[in-house]
Design an enzyme around this catalytic site. Structure first.
Site, short mmCIF file in Angstrom:
data_model
loop_
_atom_site.label_atom_id
_atom_site.label_comp_id
_atom_site.label_asym_id
_atom_site.label_seq_id
_atom_site.Cartn_x
_atom_site.Cartn_y
_atom_site.Cartn_z
N LYS A 1 0.88 -1.17 0.00
CA LYS A 1 0.00 0.00 0.00
C LYS A 1 0.91 1.21 0.00
CE LYS A 1 -2.97 1.93 3.75
NZ LYS A 1 -2.84 3.28 3.38
P1 FBP Z 1 -6.41 7.06 4.88
O1 FBP Z 1 -7.07 6.55 3.61
O2 FBP Z 1 -7.39 7.75 5.77
O3 FBP Z 1 -5.19 7.87 4.57
O4 FBP Z 1 -5.97 5.76 5.70
C1 FBP Z 1 -4.87 4.98 5.32
C2 FBP Z 1 -3.89 4.90 6.45
O5 FBP Z 1 -2.75 4.16 6.11
C3 FBP Z 1 -4.48 4.32 7.72
O6 FBP Z 1 -4.40 2.93 7.76
C4 FBP Z 1 -3.66 4.99 8.77
O7 FBP Z 1 -4.34 5.17 9.96
C5 FBP Z 1 -3.36 6.31 8.18
O8 FBP Z 1 -3.46 6.20 6.78
C6 FBP Z 1 -1.97 6.77 8.56
O9 FBP Z 1 -1.74 7.97 7.95
P2 FBP Z 1 -0.40 8.77 8.20
O10 FBP Z 1 0.62 7.79 8.67
O11 FBP Z 1 -0.05 9.36 6.87
O12 FBP Z 1 -0.72 9.77 9.23
#
Ligand code: FBP
Length: 262
Positions: A179
């Site tokens: 991802k």
């Molecule tokens: P989003 O689609 O809301 O960005 O979520 C994906 C994700 O990877 C979540 O699993 C995680 O909580 C968040 O983004 C972490 O975002 P970051 O590390 O960029 O703050």
């Protein structure tokens, strides 16, 4: 060896993973726009939508809620994660759940792990990932790597070369899916996909945007040979999450264009 295309977390080779670990990673602020999104039951109900191939949650939420939804919702247990309240000298994400517990006790269909390539603690996270990947494959469940270049060694985490490098690490270390952040264009996403070989690539969601802006990145990802997305805020921060899921279903699984679904 895992045949990821046989896993319930893929549908015709693609995935739409609904991520809901934000209460740990970001805290209550992410639930402010849609207060009911703080209630895991609301998000499990959203995850019943046909477009969602797995719901990614931390251990505690899996433990308390998934049994009520296990007929309709495939479970991805996110094994590591941390709050943003602490101020470490560099990025690190501790393991909160073992693979054995996720699979044997919680019934996980897949597991997820964040690796911050470029952090001073990349070595520790890679060693933990080794144990996670081997245990998951022994249990026959796929591993999704949240492949985030982040830390003192990374000057610009939005550069295509850096995103490709972090995604490539996912292939090298044995992820079934990586991802990664959308690198900005279809052409740049093609480069990420090229670097990940047989490991599937899903796009990360990021903060909430308009339907058109968000869907066009998703469409470009799929058109570039990517395999869908893992998304949180762009779904659960909408008043009507099923509306965007209907549109995503068209783009990710039915080959539709953005104008067609809007
Ligand atoms: P989003 O689609 O809301 O960005 O979520 C994906 C994700 O990877 C979540 O699993 C995680 O909580 C968040 O983004 C972490 O975002 P970051 O590390 O960029 O703050």
């Amino acid at each position: 060896m895992i045949d990821i295309d046989d896993s319930p977390i893929t549908r015709n080779g693609n995935s739409l993973i609904l991520a809901y670990d934000h209460g740990l990673e970001h805290g209550p602020v992410d639930f402010e726009d849609v207060p009911e999104s703080a209630n895991p039951e609301h998000v499990f109900d959203v995850a019943r939508h046909d477009a969602v191939t797995a719901l990614a949650v931390q251990k505690g939420i899996a433990e308390q809620y998934h049994h009520d939804y296990s007929d309709d919702v495939n479970l991805l247990v996110k094994l590591n994660g941390t709050s943003n309240l602490w101020q470490p000298d560099d990025f690190y994400s501790p393991l909160n759940c073992t693979v054995d517990y996720a699979v044997e006790e919680l019934g996980a269909d897949a597991v997820g792990y964040t690796l911050y390539a470029g952090s001073d603690y990349e070595d520790r996270m890679a060693e933990t990932f080794r144990d996670v990947q081997e245990a998951a494959h022994r249990h026959g469940v796929p591993v999704v790597m949240w492949a985030y270049p982040r830390g003192r060694g990374v000057k610009n985490d939005k550069k295509t070369g850096i995103i490709s490098y972090a995604a490539r690490i996912g292939l090298e270390l044995g992820s079934d899916i990586v991802k990664c952040k959308y690198p900005g264009s279809k052409g740049d996403m093609e480069e990420v996909v090229r670097m990940t070989g047989r490991t599937k690539v899903v796009m990360s969601g990021g903060s909430k945007r308009s339907d058109r802006a968000f869907l066009s990145d998703v469409h470009n990802t799929v058109a570039a040979g990517g395999n869908g997305l893992a998304v949180g805020r762009n779904v659960f921060q909408r008043e009507k999450p099923t509306g965007i899921l209907d549109k995503l279903e068209g783009v990710v699984f039915e080959g539709k264009g953005v104008d067609e679904v809007l």
